[in-house]
Design a protein around this motif. Structure first.
Motif: not given
Length: 497
Positions: A344-349, A382-389, A462-472
């Motif tokens: 929660t200390q991160n900037k939420v994009s 499509k979260p950006e690499l390193g972003s917090t959601e 936080q969506f890291e450390p890789y880019t690419g295709n994943y699932v939920w």
């Protein structure tokens, strides 16, 4: 369960794991059961690694070309090979080409491969906290069958911090993989070919909306017992069932001390009399048997006040405290386990509102969806690499769904109840209470969260450390297969395609 040994350690540990059909006795009173297992074991061999030490695994499909469980072709491409596999390291921070994408399947000896197949040898970098993950099959549309056949196993990451805590270890640290199954008289696995209320026009075989077996297995044994010493034990517990959730308790009334969850150690132990576990969740617990010498203690599953008295799934296994103390028990339950910085200390994009919804297909079968979209609909997350959601799971169905997000570990923020009846009338969310903070046992890192009916469950990641295709997806495997699973793509900031 055996620990997997590498084929070679030159240039890092390299393993080969073969998926094969075999027969194994699961209980003295059962005839050998036909199973599919990693290295002919159910559960598969435990993989143990050290943090930040990368390994490579070649998963080899040596299975028959025909499935021995009922495959429903009505919702799948009829040209797909009936037996196909792809292994997912659940909870792992893994590059997408090694994550076990559902369409990255392959057949026996790699004769046929799916549209996302990329490589034969998977790489696991293990750049994450010490914890117990698990590996299991994730093939599109038949995950429920392949896992039920036996394709799953434990994966333990260790680090120096945990080793220095003086927790119970070696023979006093035991994974417990809990599953439910049903059996035919000849010892073979029983899995339904159709729902109980199937109509005449329903396909046969047909997928079922849920599966609850009538028999409990732990580490591949039906209702087993474990002979132990009067001392502290550490149990790494995994709910590897398709649908069934558990409420664990000891009939002795003594407490569990939960020290960890899906993503590793909590900040401090939590004393609990009951522990709820949805499919794929893990709990790391210590039980002190030092005062129970000579007793037989049952690990139970509390079925609640309305349980059928003939339901035998209320017992899981037995601990027999009948072994002499081999040495002084110097292990401890530390007051402080780890430090978990709050996201929660991160900037939420981005804040994503994600609906868990129910509908019906052309055969009037339940069709559970995410945001009312099928698997093959265009990617919308499509979260950006390193972003917090923040992902908010709004459950408008009538039951709990265990929601799993690949690649990352997240933190649970809160749950807030709303009036589901009113929502079904006018589509409006009317809250019936304030947001509820997660229980202390949920305040660690998680990769699977229980999203109850008529509640909004919020997690932050936080969506890291890789880019690419994943699932939920929902980790009730019958839901995941049809069609409660969606792709997402981690993108570089400049790539919003």
């Amino acid at each position: 369960m055996d620990t997997l040994k590498p084929q070679t350690t030159k240039n890092g540990a390299y393993y080969e794991v073969r998926m094969e059909e075999f027969r194994q006795k699961l209980h003295r009173d059962l005839r050998p059961t036909r199973l599919w297992g990693y290295n002919r074991q159910v559960p598969g061999p435990t993989i143990e690694v050290n943090r930040d030490e990368a390994i490579k695994v070649k998963w080899i499909n040596n299975l028959p070309t025909k499935h021995f469980l009922p495959v429903d072709h009505s919702f799948l491409n009829s040209k797909l090979p009936e037996v196909r596999t792809v292994t997912h390291l659940h909870g792992g921070h893994t590059p997408d080409e090694s994550d076990g994408y559902p369409e990255a399947w392959f057949t026996r000896s790699f004769r046929e491969v799916g549209p996302f197949f990329k490589k034969k040898v998977y790489e696991y970098l293990n750049h994450q906290r010490a914890t117990m993950l698990w590996y299991h099959d994730h093939a599109m549309g038949i995950t429920r069958l392949n896992n039920y056949a036996g394709l799953s196993g434990a994966y333990i990451i260790r680090d120096e911090h945990e080793k220095n805590l003086n927790l119970p270890t070696d023979e006093y640290e035991i994974p417990l993989i809990i599953q439910d199954r049903s059996f035919n008289r000849d010892g073979s696995l029983n899995y339904p070919t159709q729902p109980d209320d199937a109509s005449d026009d329903l396909p046969s075989p047909s997928i079922v909306p849920a599966f609850l077996g009538d028999t409990i297995l732990v580490n591949g044994k039906v209702w087993p017992f474990l002979e132990i010493e009067p001392r502290k034990y550490r149990f790494r517990v995994l709910n590897a069932s398709n649908t069934r959730g558990y409420t664990l308790e000891l009939n002795s009334g003594q407490p569990f001390y939960q020290i960890g969850s899906d993503g590793g150690l909590l900040e401090k132990p939590v004393q609990m009399k009951k522990i709820k576990m949805e499919p794929s969740e893990r709990v790391d617990i210590i039980v002190d048997f030092s005062k129970q010498h000579g007793e037989q203690i049952v690990l139970r599953n509390d079925l609640g006040p309305n349980a059928n008295p003939d339901d035998e799934t209320d017992e899981i296994m037995q601990f027999r405290v009948n072994k002499p103390l081999s040495s002084k028990d110097d292990s401890i339950i530390p007051r402080k386990l780890s430090t978990i910085p709050s996201l929660t200390q991160n900037k939420v994009s981005t804040i994503r509102n994600l609906k868990l919804v129910g509908s019906s297909d052309e055969y009037n079968r339940p069709l559970l969806l995410l945001n009312d979209k099928r698997w093959d609909s265009p990617i919308t997350e499509k979260p950006e690499l390193g972003s917090t959601e923040i992902w908010s799971f709004m459950n408008v169905t009538g039951f709990t769904h265990p929601m799993h997000i690949h690649l990352i570990q997240f933190q649970v923020l809160d749950r807030q109840p709303f009036d589901l009846d009113r929502y079904n009338e006018d589509g409006k969310i009317t809250f019936t209470g304030p947001p509820k903070a997660p229980a202390p046992s949920e305040r660690g890192w998680k990769d699977t969260v229980a999203a109850p009916s008529a509640e909004i469950t919020r997690v932050i990641a936080q969506f890291e450390p890789y880019t690419g295709n994943y699932v939920w997806h929902c980790h009730i495997l019958e839901h995941e297969d049809y069609d409660m699973m969606r792709p997402f793509k981690v993108v570089y900031p400049e790539d919003k395609r």
